[in-house]
Design an enzyme around this catalytic site. Sequence first.
Site, mmCIF file in Angstrom:
data_model
loop_
_atom_site.group_PDB
_atom_site.id
_atom_site.type_symbol
_atom_site.label_atom_id
_atom_site.label_comp_id
_atom_site.label_asym_id
_atom_site.label_seq_id
_atom_site.Cartn_x
_atom_site.Cartn_y
_atom_site.Cartn_z
ATOM 1 N N LYS A 1 1.682 -7.116 1.769
ATOM 2 C CA LYS A 1 0.966 -6.023 1.452
ATOM 3 C C LYS A 1 0.372 -6.368 -0.145
ATOM 4 O O LYS A 1 1.110 -6.700 -0.833
ATOM 5 C CB LYS A 1 1.944 -4.777 1.201
ATOM 6 C CG LYS A 1 1.230 -3.688 0.811
ATOM 7 C CD LYS A 1 1.973 -2.416 0.797
ATOM 8 C CE LYS A 1 1.345 -1.304 0.372
ATOM 9 N NZ LYS A 1 2.221 0.055 0.421
ATOM 10 N N ASP B 1 -1.671 -0.700 9.130
ATOM 11 C CA ASP B 1 -2.577 -0.472 8.026
ATOM 12 C C ASP B 1 -2.749 -1.551 6.884
ATOM 13 O O ASP B 1 -3.725 -1.574 6.229
ATOM 14 C CB ASP B 1 -2.716 0.711 7.286
ATOM 15 C CG ASP B 1 -1.489 1.093 6.324
ATOM 16 O OD1 ASP B 1 -0.550 0.173 6.555
ATOM 17 O OD2 ASP B 1 -1.311 1.870 5.403
ATOM 18 N N ASN B 2 -1.838 -2.458 6.692
ATOM 19 C CA ASN B 2 -1.698 -3.665 5.780
ATOM 20 C C ASN B 2 -0.585 -4.271 6.167
ATOM 21 O O ASN B 2 0.335 -3.950 6.910
ATOM 22 C CB ASN B 2 -1.820 -3.003 4.301
ATOM 23 C CG ASN B 2 -0.676 -2.026 4.045
ATOM 24 O OD1 ASN B 2 -1.142 -0.813 3.744
ATOM 25 N ND2 ASN B 2 0.477 -2.322 3.935
ATOM 26 N N ASP C 1 2.439 2.475 8.915
ATOM 27 C CA ASP C 1 2.182 2.224 7.586
ATOM 28 C C ASP C 1 3.071 0.757 7.148
ATOM 29 O O ASP C 1 4.245 0.844 7.407
ATOM 30 C CB ASP C 1 2.362 3.350 6.832
ATOM 31 C CG ASP C 1 2.107 3.454 5.458
ATOM 32 O OD1 ASP C 1 1.466 2.287 4.989
ATOM 33 O OD2 ASP C 1 2.157 4.504 4.787
ATOM 34 N N ASP C 2 2.341 -0.044 6.515
ATOM 35 C CA ASP C 2 3.243 -1.241 5.995
ATOM 36 C C ASP C 2 4.019 -2.046 6.993
ATOM 37 O O ASP C 2 4.917 -2.641 6.323
ATOM 38 C CB ASP C 2 4.172 -0.684 4.595
ATOM 39 C CG ASP C 2 3.424 -0.260 3.649
ATOM 40 O OD1 ASP C 2 2.158 -0.082 3.669
ATOM 41 O OD2 ASP C 2 3.928 0.140 2.586
ATOM 42 N N SER D 1 1.050 9.370 0.719
ATOM 43 C CA SER D 1 2.333 8.155 0.971
ATOM 44 C C SER D 1 3.629 8.936 0.484
ATOM 45 O O SER D 1 3.671 9.866 -0.502
ATOM 46 C CB SER D 1 2.411 6.902 0.044
ATOM 47 O OG SER D 1 1.096 6.096 0.424
ATOM 48 N N ARG E 1 -7.350 3.321 5.751
ATOM 49 C CA ARG E 1 -7.732 4.445 6.516
ATOM 50 C C ARG E 1 -9.116 4.867 6.666
ATOM 51 O O ARG E 1 -9.755 5.207 7.611
ATOM 52 C CB ARG E 1 -7.020 5.797 6.057
ATOM 53 C CG ARG E 1 -5.334 5.656 6.547
ATOM 54 C CD ARG E 1 -4.421 5.968 5.546
ATOM 55 N NE ARG E 1 -3.224 5.210 5.563
ATOM 56 C CZ ARG E 1 -2.279 5.359 6.539
ATOM 57 N NH1 ARG E 1 -2.021 6.383 7.226
ATOM 58 N NH2 ARG E 1 -1.478 4.425 6.279
ATOM 59 N N CYS F 1 -3.129 1.203 1.653
ATOM 60 C CA CYS F 1 -3.191 2.317 2.462
ATOM 61 C C CYS F 1 -4.566 3.093 2.555
ATOM 62 O O CYS F 1 -5.180 3.373 3.590
ATOM 63 C CB CYS F 1 -2.224 3.373 1.752
ATOM 64 S SG CYS F 1 -0.541 2.715 1.858
ATOM 65 N N HIS G 1 6.702 2.706 5.445
ATOM 66 C CA HIS G 1 6.271 2.683 3.941
ATOM 67 C C HIS G 1 7.601 3.151 3.197
ATOM 68 O O HIS G 1 8.471 4.145 3.855
ATOM 69 C CB HIS G 1 5.369 3.791 3.609
ATOM 70 C CG HIS G 1 4.683 3.826 2.186
ATOM 71 N ND1 HIS G 1 5.319 4.087 1.235
ATOM 72 C CD2 HIS G 1 3.310 3.272 1.835
ATOM 73 C CE1 HIS G 1 4.554 3.928 0.100
ATOM 74 N NE2 HIS G 1 3.511 3.294 0.637
ATOM 75 N N HIS H 1 -3.900 10.796 3.797
ATOM 76 C CA HIS H 1 -4.099 9.783 2.657
ATOM 77 C C HIS H 1 -5.688 9.245 2.590
ATOM 78 O O HIS H 1 -6.162 8.177 2.113
ATOM 79 C CB HIS H 1 -3.406 8.545 2.816
ATOM 80 C CG HIS H 1 -3.045 7.884 1.362
ATOM 81 N ND1 HIS H 1 -2.376 6.583 1.242
ATOM 82 C CD2 HIS H 1 -3.162 8.506 0.094
ATOM 83 C CE1 HIS H 1 -2.067 6.712 0.119
ATOM 84 N NE2 HIS H 1 -2.555 7.516 -0.666
ATOM 85 N N LYS I 1 0.433 10.473 8.570
ATOM 86 C CA LYS I 1 -0.079 10.295 6.908
ATOM 87 C C LYS I 1 -1.296 10.003 6.820
ATOM 88 O O LYS I 1 -2.063 9.297 7.473
ATOM 89 C CB LYS I 1 0.726 8.975 6.300
ATOM 90 C CG LYS I 1 0.013 8.781 5.034
ATOM 91 C CD LYS I 1 0.762 7.613 4.272
ATOM 92 C CE LYS I 1 -0.300 6.484 3.955
ATOM 93 N NZ LYS I 1 0.422 5.248 3.174
HETATM 94 CA CA LIG Z 1 0.400 1.067 3.842
#
Ligand SMILES: [Ca+2]
Length: 478
Positions: A305, A290-291, A37-38, A154, A80, A76, A238, A131, A129
């Site tokens: 992001k 994811d980003n 994540d992130d 998140s 997904r 996010c 994140h 989401h 996660k």
């Molecule tokens: Ca993310």
Amino acid sequence: MRAALLLLAGLWLIPLGDPSVAAEPVARPNIVLIFIDDMGYGDIGPFGNTKLKTPQLDKLAAEGMKFTSFYATPVCSMSRACILTGCYNARVSIPGVLFPGSQIGLHSDEVTLAEVVKQKGYSTICIGKWHLGHREPFLPTKQGFDSYFGIPYSNDMSIDTQHARFAEDCVFRDGMTEKKARAEAIKHTVPLMRGVEVVEYPADQATLTQRYTEEATKFIREHKADPFFIYLPHTMVHIPLAASEKFRGKSDGGLLGDAIEELDWSVGEIMRTLKASQLDEKTLVIFTSDNGAAVGSSAPWRGKKASQFEGGVREPCIMRWPGRIPAGTTCNQIAGTIDLLPTFAKLVGVDPAKERILDGRDITPLMFDPKAGPVRDTHLYFTANQSLAAIRQGDWKLFLAAPANNGKAKKNKASQGAKNEKAATGAALYNLAADPSEAKDVAAEHPEVVAKLQAEAARREAEIQEHRRPAGQLSGTK
Ligand SMILES: [Ca+2]
């Protein structure tokens, strides 16, 4: 010989590079998909970070293939949706970010990665996660996963005071009780779930990476005999960042560095377990994010992001499968999270496109041959509001207009990368080969390219709008 026999049987075998690879129509590897994540492109060693120690990822890349044009999305939930359905988020109507008050989720009619491999008897687990809807009909166990352990959205969010379902033996920490949990939603305080129930509240975030890793390695040891799919969308990195005691304060990159080095350790534990279980050669391992970076680095790309510049959406990606993916190689062709579903379908021998339109393509030709030509030459950049912001075709990237407001995600402190977009106003054209940092808008010099990309973008967006599928709604709501 085998090809000749197939020809006699009236079948045609299409050669794909190495004939020993092509002659194996269905391989059915185990699949471990690690989704950070992130984490940005420049956050790990194999993609240029020199400050943090990521020896396990360095090794993964040395033994596998790095993808340098691998796309996710700016934030996010939409990311997904892409990875699990093989479609752009606009096609499956998932916005940028879902919240604890959200009434929607990924539609149960969508066929997820887990549901694809399930058709061939895979055991499946989602750890981390989710989401894509925290209400019961949308949870992983309703979307093809045999089991689920993780947080529903998140880690900077809060509990759904009304709908959280606490397990009988739920561990309440920090003086929390069910009554208190129902009375007040507290930011950065999220439930840890197993299946559809909350088993710990508030989740001890410092030990999540460790516990997710234990869950994954246990699952591998218990499923040595079956084909399996592990989807591991980590909670880190994140914000709020956290690392276990073993890693806290140990890196040269603050808490972010500690958390990334712990994720690297986690990759190492999974690889060690696969080897110890003699599953190394039978397992495809994919590592991506994811980003773009929220607090870390998306270098060398512009933006972070929430941005539609490459730094918001182009992710580090490593794939390893000994004997199938050539070791120490790099693929520069366009690929992305939307391609994983058709790729997995190909590997397990399922036709996923029979009843639905997919946006992704089978990228096994890229995975098996570093010299392969493009599988798809176009990528679409959708916003959190599900409109089309930009299109890439080959080396050209056209912003159709000023990059759209990324909606609620912008409120998140971690989404300050959006600020970096301000410089782009109106249609803007970049040549990613000549100008990878998207510094020089050359729209005025290439009106014919602008016109061509505008037409293609309009055609593609109209098709998606026409064949758009709805998000899942709770029964009784609209
Ligand atoms: Ca993310």
